[in-house]
Design a protein around this motif. Sequence first.
Motif, PDB file in Angstrom:
ATOM      1  N   ALA B  31     -31.398  -7.284  -0.891  1.00 48.65           N
ATOM      2  CA  ALA B  31     -31.229  -6.081  -1.528  1.00 48.65           C
ATOM      3  C   ALA B  31     -31.390  -6.350  -2.980  1.00 48.65           C
ATOM      4  CB  ALA B  31     -29.780  -5.444  -1.135  1.00 48.65           C
ATOM      5  N   CYS B  32     -31.934  -5.409  -3.668  1.00 52.29           N
ATOM      6  CA  CYS B  32     -32.522  -5.506  -5.123  1.00 52.29           C
ATOM      7  C   CYS B  32     -31.260  -5.102  -5.974  1.00 52.29           C
ATOM      8  CB  CYS B  32     -33.803  -4.953  -5.233  1.00 52.29           C
ATOM      9  SG  CYS B  32     -34.244  -4.887  -7.074  1.00 52.29           S
ATOM     10  N   ALA B  33     -30.818  -5.963  -6.988  1.00 54.38           N
ATOM     11  CA  ALA B  33     -30.056  -5.435  -7.665  1.00 54.38           C
ATOM     12  C   ALA B  33     -30.325  -4.507  -8.719  1.00 54.38           C
ATOM     13  CB  ALA B  33     -29.294  -6.570  -8.507  1.00 54.38           C
ATOM     14  N   ASP B  34     -31.655  -4.411  -9.057  1.00 54.31           N
ATOM     15  CA  ASP B  34     -32.401  -3.434 -10.023  1.00 54.31           C
ATOM     16  C   ASP B  34     -32.613  -2.057  -9.490  1.00 54.31           C
ATOM     17  OD1 ASP B  34     -31.924  -5.193 -12.005  1.00 54.31           O
ATOM     18  OD2 ASP B  34     -33.826  -6.156 -11.854  1.00 54.31           O
ATOM     19  N   CYS B  35     -33.408  -1.904  -8.126  1.00 57.88           N
ATOM     20  CA  CYS B  35     -33.805  -0.864  -7.790  1.00 57.88           C
ATOM     21  C   CYS B  35     -32.983  -0.378  -6.402  1.00 57.88           C
ATOM     22  CB  CYS B  35     -35.295  -0.826  -7.764  1.00 57.88           C
ATOM     23  SG  CYS B  35     -35.731  -1.474  -6.210  1.00 57.88           S
ATOM     24  N   GLY B  36     -32.240  -1.341  -5.946  1.00 57.79           N
ATOM     25  CA  GLY B  36     -31.726  -1.022  -4.592  1.00 57.79           C
ATOM     26  C   GLY B  36     -32.478  -1.174  -3.212  1.00 57.79           C
ATOM     27  N   ASP B  37     -33.715  -1.524  -3.418  1.00 60.01           N
ATOM     28  CA  ASP B  37     -34.531  -1.687  -2.157  1.00 60.01           C
ATOM     29  C   ASP B  37     -34.064  -2.540  -1.372  1.00 60.01           C
ATOM     30  OD1 ASP B  37     -37.329  -0.548  -1.139  1.00 60.01           O
ATOM     31  OD2 ASP B  37     -37.253  -2.994  -0.986  1.00 60.01           O
ATOM     32  N   ARG B  38     -34.088  -2.215  -0.010  1.00 57.65           N
ATOM     33  CA  ARG B  38     -33.421  -3.266   1.055  1.00 57.65           C
ATOM     34  C   ARG B  38     -34.505  -3.598   1.894  1.00 57.65           C
ATOM     35  NH1 ARG B  38     -29.704   1.054   1.747  1.00 57.65           N
ATOM     36  NH2 ARG B  38     -27.614   1.098   0.767  1.00 57.65           N
ATOM     37  N   VAL B  45     -39.871 -11.650  -4.595  1.00 57.55           N
ATOM     38  CA  VAL B  45     -39.703 -10.668  -5.668  1.00 57.55           C
ATOM     39  C   VAL B  45     -39.139  -9.321  -4.732  1.00 57.55           C
ATOM     40  CG1 VAL B  45     -41.109 -11.598  -7.645  1.00 57.55           C
ATOM     41  CG2 VAL B  45     -41.870 -10.014  -6.078  1.00 57.55           C
ATOM     42  N   CYS B  46     -38.882  -8.198  -5.560  1.00 53.94           N
ATOM     43  CA  CYS B  46     -38.339  -7.103  -4.758  1.00 53.94           C
ATOM     44  C   CYS B  46     -39.968  -6.276  -4.611  1.00 53.94           C
ATOM     45  CB  CYS B  46     -37.636  -6.223  -5.606  1.00 53.94           C
ATOM     46  SG  CYS B  46     -37.521  -4.656  -5.196  1.00 53.94           S
ATOM     47  N   PRO B  47     -40.329  -6.001  -3.425  1.00 45.08           N
ATOM     48  CA  PRO B  47     -41.446  -5.327  -3.201  1.00 45.08           C
ATOM     49  C   PRO B  47     -41.358  -3.752  -3.944  1.00 45.08           C
ATOM     50  CG  PRO B  47     -40.451  -5.876  -1.030  1.00 45.08           C
ATOM     51  CD  PRO B  47     -39.467  -6.188  -2.138  1.00 45.08           C
ATOM     52  N   GLY B  48     -40.395  -3.402  -4.280  1.00 43.97           N
ATOM     53  CA  GLY B  48     -40.146  -1.896  -4.918  1.00 43.97           C
ATOM     54  C   GLY B  48     -40.506  -2.026  -6.324  1.00 43.97           C
ATOM     55  N   CYS B  49     -39.863  -3.058  -7.023  1.00 43.40           N
ATOM     56  CA  CYS B  49     -40.028  -3.182  -8.534  1.00 43.40           C
ATOM     57  C   CYS B  49     -40.316  -4.667  -9.097  1.00 43.40           C
ATOM     58  CB  CYS B  49     -38.644  -2.796  -9.039  1.00 43.40           C
ATOM     59  SG  CYS B  49     -37.316  -3.919  -8.867  1.00 43.40           S
ATOM     60  N   LEU B  50     -40.541  -5.773  -8.128  1.00 42.39           N
ATOM     61  CA  LEU B  50     -40.980  -6.637  -8.467  1.00 42.39           C
ATOM     62  C   LEU B  50     -39.832  -7.660  -9.182  1.00 42.39           C
ATOM     63  CD1 LEU B  50     -44.892  -6.501  -9.518  1.00 42.39           C
ATOM     64  CD2 LEU B  50     -43.810  -6.796  -7.256  1.00 42.39           C
ATOM     65  N   SER B  51     -38.454  -7.335  -9.012  1.00 39.66           N
ATOM     66  CA  SER B  51     -37.504  -7.936  -9.752  1.00 39.66           C
ATOM     67  C   SER B  51     -37.325  -9.217  -8.970  1.00 39.66           C
ATOM     68  CB  SER B  51     -36.475  -7.239  -9.953  1.00 39.66           C
ATOM     69  OG  SER B  51     -35.307  -7.848 -10.114  1.00 39.66           O
ATOM     70  N   LYS B  52     -36.702 -10.179  -9.830  1.00 46.77           N
ATOM     71  CA  LYS B  52     -36.289 -11.501  -9.057  1.00 46.77           C
ATOM     72  C   LYS B  52     -34.649 -11.150  -9.042  1.00 46.77           C
ATOM     73  CE  LYS B  52     -38.408 -15.474 -10.110  1.00 46.77           C
ATOM     74  NZ  LYS B  52     -39.714 -15.804  -9.393  1.00 46.77           N
TER      75      LYS B  52
HETATM   76 ZN   LIG Z   1     -36.211  -3.656  -6.711  1.00 50.84          ZN
END
Ligand SMILES: [Zn+2]
Lengths: 376, 136
Positions: B31-38, B45-52
């Motif tokens: 789960a992404c801590a920045d955008c919540g994408d699971r 990296v998060c496929p939603g927002c590219l956050s690490k």
């Molecule tokens: Zn994200």
Amino acid sequence: MADFRALKDKIAIVGVGNTRYGNFPETDDYGLGADAFRAALDDCGLAKDKIDGLLVCRIPYYARMGEILGISPRWTIPLPPHGRMSSMGIIEAMAALEAGLCDYAALIYANIGRSRRVNYGGDESPNVWDPWGYTSPGAAHAMMFRRHMALYGTTTRQLAEVSVAFRRHACLNPDAVMKQPFTIDDHENARPIVLPLRLLDYCLINDGAVCIIMTTKERARDLRKAPVQISGIGAREAFGNASLSNYEKDFWYPQLQEIAADAYGMAGVGPGDVDALMCYDNFSPTVLFSLEGLGFCPRGESGRFVEGGTLQVGGKLPTNTDGGHLSNSYMQGWALNVEAVRQLRGECGARQVPDCEVVQFVAATPCSRSIIYTRG
Amino acid sequence: MSAYAKPLPKLDTLNRPFWELARDHKLAVQACADCGDRHFPPTPVCPGCLSKNQGWEVVSGRGTLLSWVTFHRAYWGGFAGDLPYDVCLVELDEGPVLVSNLVGAAEGGFQVGDRVEVIFERATDEITLPKFVLAR
Ligand SMILES: [Zn+2]
């Protein structure tokens, strides 16, 4: 602004060639590729030295291919050994020819999967889902077809219509690997592989090679045969389920709808104008998904649409008239594009579609593509 | 006790938390801590927002049966004794889609759309596989 639709009727396929199809341990990818290249040159009457573009697919090393053929082109692209590459490669070559990056492009595909005993599953293609025993592209298509059965009431007897039609065509094609006809009941009783799919829903695994030579319409006029022009193209990827390799929850319907709008719009034709369809058939369900996505029938009704021999020569929509991957040869889309050319030239003998003027290729895959061919 | 003969996951920095949690009988997705994408399998990296800035979230273990298939061919020797065996596709209530096995359900006793819930089966000391049963 550039618009891909400006490529309409600008680029042509002028030469096609293929090897025999079968089990050839005595040669390799390069030997088969060279045979197909010679056949395609002979088909169009072009001198080898004119080839200044080279696209290879499933061939280990492009430069070795060039060395063997004695050509050093000014445009080269190697593509990986994935089934979805044929129309991707043809569209790339279109763009390169239009841009003047090359004048005559040779596209060469070779496969030695039969003689080298390729399995398309297990340790050959490691995947995150291996611990649960899930492997092979056929399993993904079985997963999709089970879902299609549940959502729309599609039956395996309807699915059998696809395999039965293509085998009938293979029986009319001297090059085809499989020439024993079978019935819907034979399909129902075939060896189960990954149910709901059985042996006769699976593509063949055989050796062989295909070559396609492309150039601009102007240059095409000087060659041996009437050119077949590319009138429409469409392209969309669906990478959101790439880890579920080959599985797509919506059967690529949204992508295929967009592709249909692009390709038909560019060519100025619709599904009703298509005289023959060449449909990427790694597994029989892909054909049903393609028919729905392109709009040959309403969503969910492909099973009923194919009943009664719709896809057979003489039927409403002759499809994979060479026998396709299921019964002609596993040339991963390349031979189907060659068959499109031969149908438009009227070279198909017993399997010829009368008055054939518009032929469409489609591949429903994570990189879905369609190409509409017409007489030049 | 004989050695485990089926394929095992290769643990790496990306997937290790999934398997450590599974050993404790917890099903988790990245789960992404920045955008919540699971999502699963995990991504660098998060496929939603590219956050690490990503972690692991234990999920309910409940989901819906999207489809299933029955293998009649063993692509690995370790599965030969199980033939024919079922593999299912489950959409978790939290979103991600998992491939797994449906355990203890008789053929004809389930259908696409059925509710399922996770159970855990030990494979080795290190690896425990999340599998699914029909929800009670
Ligand atoms: Zn994200």
